[in-house]
Write a protein that holds these residues in place. Structure first.
Motif, PDB file in Angstrom:
ATOM      1  N   VAL A 106     -20.710 -86.378 -74.403  1.00 52.04           N
ATOM      2  CA  VAL A 106     -22.040 -86.746 -73.935  1.00 52.04           C
ATOM      3  C   VAL A 106     -21.873 -87.657 -72.726  1.00 52.04           C
ATOM      4  N   SER A 107     -22.537 -87.289 -71.633  1.00 50.60           N
ATOM      5  CA  SER A 107     -22.363 -88.091 -70.432  1.00 50.60           C
ATOM      6  C   SER A 107     -23.112 -89.408 -70.552  1.00 50.60           C
ATOM      7  N   LEU A 108     -22.575 -90.404 -69.871  1.00 50.36           N
ATOM      8  CA  LEU A 108     -23.197 -91.723 -69.877  1.00 50.36           C
ATOM      9  C   LEU A 108     -24.286 -91.813 -68.832  1.00 50.36           C
ATOM     10  N   ALA A 109     -24.086 -91.097 -67.736  1.00 50.56           N
ATOM     11  CA  ALA A 109     -25.014 -91.196 -66.626  1.00 50.56           C
ATOM     12  C   ALA A 109     -24.815 -89.983 -65.743  1.00 50.56           C
ATOM     13  N   THR A 110     -25.795 -89.737 -64.891  1.00 46.89           N
ATOM     14  CA  THR A 110     -25.682 -88.617 -63.959  1.00 46.89           C
ATOM     15  C   THR A 110     -26.014 -89.100 -62.559  1.00 46.89           C
ATOM     16  N   GLY A 111     -25.153 -88.768 -61.634  1.00 44.10           N
ATOM     17  CA  GLY A 111     -25.423 -89.046 -60.234  1.00 44.10           C
ATOM     18  C   GLY A 111     -25.508 -87.723 -59.494  1.00 44.10           C
ATOM     19  N   LEU A 112     -25.246 -87.744 -58.210  1.00 45.88           N
ATOM     20  CA  LEU A 112     -25.328 -86.513 -57.437  1.00 45.88           C
ATOM     21  C   LEU A 112     -23.965 -85.817 -57.435  1.00 45.88           C
ATOM     22  N   PRO A 113     -23.959 -84.488 -57.603  1.00 46.00           N
ATOM     23  CA  PRO A 113     -22.694 -83.756 -57.555  1.00 46.00           C
ATOM     24  C   PRO A 113     -22.231 -83.657 -56.099  1.00 46.00           C
ATOM     25  N   ALA A 114     -21.436 -84.595 -55.667  1.00 39.81           N
ATOM     26  CA  ALA A 114     -21.176 -84.722 -54.234  1.00 39.81           C
ATOM     27  C   ALA A 114     -19.911 -84.011 -53.775  1.00 39.81           C
ATOM     28  N   SER A 115     -18.939 -83.831 -54.646  1.00 36.49           N
ATOM     29  CA  SER A 115     -17.736 -83.075 -54.288  1.00 36.49           C
ATOM     30  C   SER A 115     -17.130 -82.543 -55.581  1.00 36.49           C
ATOM     31  N   PRO A 116     -16.947 -81.234 -55.684  1.00 34.30           N
ATOM     32  CA  PRO A 116     -16.669 -80.621 -56.981  1.00 34.30           C
ATOM     33  C   PRO A 116     -15.269 -80.891 -57.528  1.00 34.30           C
ATOM     34  N   GLY A 117     -15.149 -80.633 -58.820  1.00 36.11           N
ATOM     35  CA  GLY A 117     -13.893 -80.866 -59.517  1.00 36.11           C
ATOM     36  C   GLY A 117     -14.070 -82.017 -60.497  1.00 36.11           C
ATOM     37  N   ALA A 118     -13.269 -81.999 -61.542  1.00 33.85           N
ATOM     38  CA  ALA A 118     -13.352 -83.066 -62.530  1.00 33.85           C
ATOM     39  C   ALA A 118     -12.080 -83.891 -62.483  1.00 33.85           C
ATOM     40  N   ALA A 119     -12.220 -85.180 -62.732  1.00 29.19           N
ATOM     41  CA  ALA A 119     -11.041 -86.049 -62.726  1.00 29.19           C
ATOM     42  C   ALA A 119     -11.252 -87.201 -63.682  1.00 29.19           C
ATOM     43  N   SER A 120     -10.144 -87.627 -64.285  1.00 29.98           N
ATOM     44  CA  SER A 120     -10.172 -88.809 -65.137  1.00 29.98           C
ATOM     45  C   SER A 120      -9.257 -89.854 -64.526  1.00 29.98           C
ATOM     46  N   GLY A 121      -9.553 -91.106 -64.833  1.00 22.76           N
ATOM     47  CA  GLY A 121      -8.662 -92.149 -64.358  1.00 22.76           C
ATOM     48  C   GLY A 121      -9.203 -93.517 -64.713  1.00 22.76           C
ATOM     49  N   ARG A 122      -8.445 -94.523 -64.337  1.00 14.04           N
ATOM     50  CA  ARG A 122      -8.836 -95.889 -64.637  1.00 14.04           C
ATOM     51  C   ARG A 122      -9.808 -96.393 -63.588  1.00 14.04           C
ATOM     52  N   VAL A 123     -10.831 -97.072 -64.050  1.00  9.10           N
ATOM     53  CA  VAL A 123     -11.842 -97.627 -63.169  1.00  9.10           C
ATOM     54  C   VAL A 123     -11.235 -98.738 -62.319  1.00  9.10           C
ATOM     55  N   VAL A 124     -11.447 -98.650 -61.022  1.00  5.70           N
ATOM     56  CA  VAL A 124     -11.035 -99.710 -60.110  1.00  5.70           C
ATOM     57  C   VAL A 124     -12.183 -99.949 -59.142  1.00  5.70           C
ATOM     58  N   PHE A 125     -12.453-101.233 -58.838  1.00  7.73           N
ATOM     59  CA  PHE A 125     -13.670-101.538 -58.089  1.00  7.73           C
ATOM     60  C   PHE A 125     -13.478-101.777 -56.597  1.00  7.73           C
ATOM     61  N   ASP A 126     -12.251-101.800 -56.121  1.00  9.69           N
ATOM     62  CA  ASP A 126     -12.104-101.930 -54.676  1.00  9.69           C
ATOM     63  C   ASP A 126     -10.884-101.148 -54.199  1.00  9.69           C
ATOM     64  N   ALA A 127     -10.910-100.861 -52.910  1.00 11.05           N
ATOM     65  CA  ALA A 127      -9.918 -99.959 -52.342  1.00 11.05           C
ATOM     66  C   ALA A 127      -8.509-100.557 -52.389  1.00 11.05           C
ATOM     67  N   ASP A 128      -8.389-101.859 -52.165  1.00  5.64           N
ATOM     68  CA  ASP A 128      -7.050-102.465 -52.157  1.00  5.64           C
ATOM     69  C   ASP A 128      -6.386-102.332 -53.528  1.00  5.64           C
ATOM     70  N   THR A 129      -7.167-102.658 -54.582  1.00  5.52           N
ATOM     71  CA  THR A 129      -6.617-102.532 -55.929  1.00  5.52           C
ATOM     72  C   THR A 129      -6.279-101.075 -56.229  1.00  5.52           C
ATOM     73  N   ALA A 130      -7.156-100.169 -55.791  1.00  6.18           N
ATOM     74  CA  ALA A 130      -6.893 -98.740 -56.012  1.00  6.18           C
ATOM     75  C   ALA A 130      -5.568 -98.360 -55.370  1.00  6.18           C
ATOM     76  N   GLU A 131      -5.359 -98.835 -54.156  1.00  3.68           N
ATOM     77  CA  GLU A 131      -4.121 -98.505 -53.451  1.00  3.68           C
ATOM     78  C   GLU A 131      -2.913 -99.061 -54.209  1.00  3.68           C
ATOM     79  N   ALA A 132      -3.038-100.346 -54.613  1.00  3.84           N
ATOM     80  CA  ALA A 132      -1.911-100.997 -55.285  1.00  3.84           C
ATOM     81  C   ALA A 132      -1.588-100.300 -56.601  1.00  3.84           C
ATOM     82  N   ARG A 133      -2.628-100.025 -57.408  1.00  2.06           N
ATOM     83  CA  ARG A 133      -2.362 -99.410 -58.712  1.00  2.06           C
ATOM     84  C   ARG A 133      -1.954 -97.951 -58.563  1.00  2.06           C
ATOM     85  N   GLY A 134      -2.513 -97.292 -57.562  1.00  2.00           N
ATOM     86  CA  GLY A 134      -2.152 -95.897 -57.295  1.00  2.00           C
ATOM     87  C   GLY A 134      -0.678 -95.772 -56.972  1.00  2.00           C
ATOM     88  N   LYS A 135      -0.162 -96.758 -56.227  1.00  2.00           N
ATOM     89  CA  LYS A 135       1.259 -96.728 -55.857  1.00  2.00           C
ATOM     90  C   LYS A 135       2.146 -96.790 -57.087  1.00  2.00           C
TER      91      LYS A 135
END
Ligand code: ADP
Ligand code: MG
Ligand code: MG
Length: 930
Positions: free
Chosen positions: A388-417
């Protein structure tokens, strides 16, 4: 004298290198009669000269002043006029589209006096102050380097103070107050008064836009997307008369695609905002309305917009991504470029436009970058997951993905590495966030439409994106987000589905995409156009069946060692290796034979008459034994345990208590032990386990090689231990004969790995002939199986002519051949120095991914030529990883290969690449080896 400035009437719409994409298309649109606000373009040459000398080249500003006079004439306004002021935008634009990576300044030419003029002229003070505050902010940020946050803070403060939710809620006097505080911010930050002379403003703005070419964002973007100076060198500047979408409710601004860039559907796709200016739509300040709504709100303008759309598409013969503004009921085109779309839309529009007669089939095949098709393998949520989905936004670019929530680009870059899978969750994204996109699996934003920055960038990268998901409240400081009832802290896992716009808690299983009709059609057209065939590498009947679904017309490489590695068979393989006598060895091989025969049968059945190339055993034999250190570890443990359990009855329990690690090493053997075994049996059992491992260890030591990849493997092993190849060849013939009896057509080929001399082939061929006769006599069927060789050793290339006397076909093993040609061991190269080599441009590409045409390719080309001189009908293919890479496919076509063979998911890519290679055959330069 160089000309640096071209009016839109005069510019060459084809010359994007000089005018940038935006400038060239503004010229083109002007010249085909579309309603573009008058303007001119300052060339990329001026930009390069400016960057080199840190000053605008001589004469540029003279040309600009002349061009401004012409603009004044065309518009009937005056630059700096107190009564009827001309305002312009100063816009970046290079040969390659780099959305949002460089800067644009709007409403330039405003100062206290022209502002009065603007207000007087439009009789709209609110509009005047709105334009003014926007100009100060953009100009302050871009030309004077004032941090954006300072303006954002002032804006938020004011909104709070007056209780306004959105910028449109602010009144004229409030905007005036805001503009004044902005001026204060700029003056405080720079220590200088805000420049009032419009021509000075213009000159500084031009220089600032030129500088933005070398800004960090733009440089990073070019590096990431491999945009070289040959593709885009410098940005042009476009000076364009301002038109205002923020003059009231009969004004609007918007962006559109001539067709839907997410699905390819032939329906205009876009969004607009009434009473707004330029950036508002893309910046996600307010959530815009879909263009369909315009049909109700402003029907006449909607009809005009449809007309604009049709003209654009008919002229460019390509999906267009365009910007427009409506000023007091009049529609203006502000920009157009070829639309970026995802792979699905690319395929759908190619087929549809060809069917509509807008483009030819050839153009349809040449239009898509084959590498894009990889996106079509994007995962979707597994059906029936019932999440059951929690919320719905706009389908802006297709495909499904899972991952850990990160709130800013720098942290995303660091954790992605660190190898973590990330979902970047932002209120809205800005161009500064680009490095976060690279690191993320998917992007989720709370604000912004389907054409917001987040959506556009994610689509370009083929990453899933859900935008405008208003149900999400993000607290960046506390690193938390609330979605309805649920709360997430940074690091929690979510799943987004950019195809539906839904957001889920936790990880939801995904499945690969299926072939859809248009893709099937396009690839059928590709097969018709291509001469180079595409096969797949597959080791099992399942892989073979999948390869066939992807359109492979054969198996180019079937590795038999995978069959040896099967856990059920490995002990038999080990027995064969450890055998002390020829009889013992033969007995093990006799047990392996039926396994191999059934494997081959399964593959032959799956391929039903399509060619299947089986490679005889290739790796060094010790790969089927545990490593020495693993064996030493196990022997040690067994000895200790043997001592520890002496005199105990409750063996298994005791063992588990004593050492849980034991489980890993030999729990299987223990499970067979009965708890009531008498002690001596324990001891006996241990002795057997230990001595078996000791024998293995001795064998491992005996087989030890300094350099296994260059050691006792491939045909070298096959000839020193001929019973292995004999078994494999016999199994293949029996499988073929068996299938023939079942009525299954078999088209099999046997190839020998690591060959470097003709004599090696002669010897294996002798086994081949003997076994063929034997199986024929035995089963009464004489299978037709071709005999060939891998070409993966440099000497084999040099001796291709003599190898072709024996071999009916060649298959280039370009993984090994690349290692051998460079003397790079792949893993060491990729882990240690290749990244450095690529960064410092010693090598342009990783030769293990993209075929090294000049070296490895040259060897291949010679081998093909020499081989075919001896045997004109020699069949030649490639089965290295590069076989699925579009440039490599093109090269293989050029040197006359019959087929490429690659992994199943790359088969569609290779099919399209093969068609393009044929269609572009004439353009292929013979200087590739220079
Ligand atoms: P980008 O390349 O980032 O899209 P643009 O140069 O296209 O930058 O401009 C940014 C925004 O400003 C766009 O929405 C564009 O439509 C708008 N804009 C640019 N020039 C004008 C103009 N002369 N009149 C009105 N809006 C403009
Ligand atoms: Mg634009
Ligand atoms: Mg090899």
């Amino acid at each position: 004298m160089t000309t640096y400035v071209y009016s839109f009437e005069r510019g060459d719409g084809k010359n994007k290198m000089l005018l940038g994409g935006k400038g060239a298309n503004l010229a083109e649109m002007t010249q085909i009669g579309l309603n573009v606000p008058p303007g001119f373009t300052i060339t990329t040459e001026a930009c390069l000269a400016y960057l080199e000398h840190d000053a605008l080249p001589d004469g540029v500003m003279d040309e600009v002043r002349t061009a401004m006079c012409e603009l004044e004439e065309k518009t009937g306004r005056g630059f700096g006029s107190k009564t009827n002021p001309l305002l312009v935008s100063v816009r970046s634009g290079s040969a390659m589209s780099m959305p949002g990576m460089m800067d644009t300044i709007l409403n330039l030419g405003l100062n206290a006096e022209t502002l009065e003029g603007l207000i007087h002229q439009t009789d709209n003070p609110r509009f005047g102050y709105d334009a003014w505050r926007r100009f100060i902010q953009l100009y302050g940020k871009i030309a004077l380097g004032v941090p954006d946050e300072l303006f954002d803070e002032a804006m938020n403060e004011l909104k709070q103070k007056v209780g306004a939710k959105q910028d449109v809620d602010l009144t004229g006097p409030q905007l005036k107050e805001l503009a004044q505080s902005y001026v204060g911010i700029v003056e405080k930050h720079t220590g200088h008064p805000f420049p009032t002379d419009p021509m000075q403003q213009l000159e500084m703005a031009i220089a600032a836009v030129f500088r933005s070419w070398m800004g960090k964002r733009a440089v990073d973007y070019r590096r990431q997307f491999k945009i070289t100076p040959e593709m885009a060198n410098g940005t042009a500047v476009n000076v364009c008369t301002m038109v205002f979408g923020n003059m009231g409710n009969d004004s609007a601004t918007g962006v559109g695609f001539t067709r839907n860039p997410a699905t390819g559907e032939n329906v205009i796709f876009g969004e607009y905002l009434t009473n707004a200016q330029g950036e508002d739509v893309v910046a996600g300040i307010r959530t815009p309305k879909p263009i369909a709504e315009m049909a109700l709100e402003m029907p006449r303008l909607h009809a005009e917009l449809m007309d604009l759309r049709n003209k654009l598409e008919r002229h460019y013969k390509e999906i267009q991504d365009f910007e427009f503004t409506i000023e007091k009921g009049r529609l203006y085109a502000l920009q157009t470029r070829n639309g970026k779309m995802n792979a699905r839309a690319m395929v759908v529009t190619s087929v549809e436009m060809a069917n509509e007669g807008v483009i030819t089939r050839e153009q349809a095949l040449l239009r898509a970058n084959p590498a894009l098709l990889e996106q079509l393998m994007v995962p979707t949520l597994a059906p029936g997951s019932n999440a059951v989905s929690l919320a719905t936004g706009l389908p802006a670019s297709p495909g499904a993905a899972s991952g850990r929530v990160v709130f800013d680009a720098d942290t995303a870059e660091a954790r992605g590495k660190l190898g973590e899978k990330i979902i970047l969750v932002r209120e809205e994204t800005k161009p500064e966030d680009i490095h976060g996109f690279f690191a993320a699996e998917g992007i989720l934003t709370a604000r912004g439409g389907k054409t917001s920055h987040a959506a556009v960038v994610a689509r370009g990268m083929g990453k899933p994106c859900v935008s405008g998901c208003a149900a999400i409240q993000i607290d960046v400081h506390a690193r938390k987000a609330r979605v309805g009832e649920a709360e997430f802290v940074e690091g929690d896992v979510i799943t987004i589905d950019g195809t539906t716009g839904k957001v889920y808690a936790g990880r939801i299983p995904t499945v690969e995409a299926e072939f859809f009709g248009e893709l099937q059609t396009l690839l059928e057209w590709a097969d018709e156009a291509a001469t180079l065939k595409v096969r797949a590498n597959a080791d099992t009947p399942n892989d073979a069946a999948r390869a066939k679904r992807f359109g492979a017309v054969g198996i180019g490489l079937c590795r038999t060692e995978r069959m040896f590695n099967d856990p059920g068979r490995l002990p038999v393989v080990q027995e064969m290796i450890l055998a002390d006598t020829p009889e013992e060895r033969q007995s093990a091989l006799d047990r392996l034979l039926p396994f191999q025969r059934e494997d081959f049968k399964g593959i032959f059945r799956a391929m039903a008459g399509l060619p299947v190339t089986v490679r005889l055993l290739d790796p060094p034999i010790h790969e089927f034994l545990p490593t020495a250190s693993q064996l030493e570890f196990e022997i040690d443990h067994l000895r200790n345990l043997k001592r520890a359990v002496r005199g105990m009855n409750e063996l298994p329990e005791t063992l588990r208590m004593l050492d849980p690690e034991l489980h890993h090493a030999y729990v299987d053997s223990l499970d067979h032990l009965n708890a009531n075994l008498v002690e001596y049996e324990h001891q006996h059992r241990f002795d057997a386990l230990i001595s078996r491992r000791e024998a293995m260890l001795r064998k491992v030591h005996a087989l030890h090689e300094v350099n296994p990849m260059l050691g006792h493997r491939g045909v070298r092993l096959g000839l020193t231990n001929p019973e292995i190849y004999t078994m494999q060849i016999r199994a293949l013939f029996e499988a073929a004969a068996g299938c023939m009896r079942e009525g299954v057509t078999v088209n099999a080929e046997i190839m020998v790995p690591q060959v470097c001399t003709r004599e090696e082939l002669v010897r294996v061929k002798a086994i081949f002939d003997t076994e063929l006769d034997r199986v024929t006599a035995l089963l009464g069927e004489r299978p037709h199986v071709r005999f060939g060789t891998m070409i993966e050793v440099v000497r084999a290339c040099m001796r291709a002519g003599s190898l072709a006397q024996i071999a009916e076909f060649f298959s280039f093993g370009t993984n090994d051949l690349t290692q051998a040609t460079f003397s790079f061991s792949r893993e060491d190269a990729e882990n240690k120095f290749l990244p450095f080599y690529q960064e410092t441009k010693i090598l342009r590409e990783n030769p293990f991914e993209v075929l090294d045409v000049k070296g490895v390719g040259r060897l291949m080309q010679m081998a093909v030529q020499w081989g075919r001189e001896v045997r004109p009908d020699l069949k030649v293919g490639i089965c290295g990883e590069q076989g699925g890479q579009p440039d490599s496919v093109r090269f293989c076509h050029a040197i006359g290969l019959d087929y490429v063979s690659c992994s199943a998911p790359r088969v569609p890519i290779a099919r399209l690449a093969a068609a393009q290679a044929k269609l572009r055959e004439k353009e292929y330069s013979t200087t590739v080896f220079d």
